[in-house]
Write an enzyme that holds these catalytic residues in place. Structure first.
Site, PDB file in Angstrom:
ATOM      1  N   HIS A  20       0.839  -1.201   0.000  1.00 40.12           N
ATOM      2  CA  HIS A  20       0.000   0.000   0.000  1.00 40.12           C
ATOM      3  C   HIS A  20       0.878   1.256   0.000  1.00 40.12           C
ATOM      4  O   HIS A  20       0.621   2.205  -0.745  1.00 40.12           O
ATOM      5  CB  HIS A  20      -0.904   0.046   1.247  1.00 40.12           C
ATOM      6  N   LYS A  44     -16.934  -5.644   5.542  1.00 44.15           N
ATOM      7  CA  LYS A  44     -15.845  -6.522   5.970  1.00 44.15           C
ATOM      8  C   LYS A  44     -15.685  -6.429   7.480  1.00 44.15           C
ATOM      9  O   LYS A  44     -15.888  -5.383   8.065  1.00 44.15           O
ATOM     10  CB  LYS A  44     -14.509  -6.080   5.342  1.00 44.15           C
ATOM     11  N   ARG A  94      -1.996  -6.303  -7.681  1.00 45.37           N
ATOM     12  CA  ARG A  94      -0.860  -7.144  -7.324  1.00 45.37           C
ATOM     13  C   ARG A  94      -0.623  -8.222  -8.356  1.00 45.37           C
ATOM     14  O   ARG A  94       0.505  -8.564  -8.655  1.00 45.37           O
ATOM     15  CB  ARG A  94      -1.114  -7.811  -5.968  1.00 45.37           C
ATOM     16  N   SER A 132      -3.194  -7.645   2.939  1.00 46.08           N
ATOM     17  CA  SER A 132      -3.533  -7.421   4.350  1.00 46.08           C
ATOM     18  C   SER A 132      -4.073  -8.696   4.985  1.00 46.08           C
ATOM     19  O   SER A 132      -3.779  -8.993   6.142  1.00 46.08           O
ATOM     20  CB  SER A 132      -4.562  -6.300   4.478  1.00 46.08           C
TER      21      SER A 132
END
Length: 167
Positions: A20, A44, A94, A132
């Site tokens: 990040h 979430k 990613r 994460s």
């Protein structure tokens, strides 16, 4: 760099990783101002509270404090971006597996905000595998996360894990 273009980099940042941070660094090379928008994350279940995630993000991007701010948002991202005059939305990619979801999201955002462009940035090769979710899982299982997060984020992560007790 186009002058006076505000970009918004949204996410839950639970926690903010070196990947990040690398995306933020790259975004500062393209935009005059970057707003790291920490989502309340109603969809979430976050390990960290919203305020903890904001504090970690502010610490992690403090080297860019002249051009990067950290704010929270809830509700539609569109409302946040438009209210702040954002003209670009930064999304990190990613791997190819991220692309399908991000491409669909960009299409929805374009429908909601036709005047805002989505810009995909990839982190440095050494950060492309970091997520994460993986970092939280490794920390919860007692593994070392120092290669994936900054020292202050690691400190907060270990304190959180210790307060919850490892599974």
């Amino acid at each position: 760099m186009t002058s006076n273009v505000i970009a918004v980099y949204p996410g839950t940042f639970d926690p903010m990783t070196l990947g990040h941070e690398d995306v933020v660094r790259r975004a500062t090379q393209l935009f005059s101002k970057v707003i790291v928008a920490v989502a309340a994350g109603h969809h979430k279940k976050a390990l960290f509270t919203l305020q903890e995630r904001i504090d970690m993000a502010r610490t992690a991007v403090s080297a860019y404090s002249d051009r990067v701010t950290v704010e929270s948002f809830s509700g539609l991202l569109r409302d946040f971006v438009v209210a702040r005059g954002g003209k670009a939305m930064v999304r990190g990619l990613r791997a190819v597996t991220d692309f399908d979801y991000e491409f669909q999201l960009a299409g929805m955002n374009r429908s909601l905000m036709p005047e805002v462009e989505t810009v995909f940035l990839t982190p440095s090769d050494k950060y492309q595998f970091i997520s994460s979710t993986f970092v939280r899982e490794i920390a919860m299982l007692g593994g070392e996360v120092d290669k994936f997060v900054s020292p202050k984020v690691q400190e907060a992560l270990l304190a959180k894990v210790n307060s919850l007790g490892r599974e």
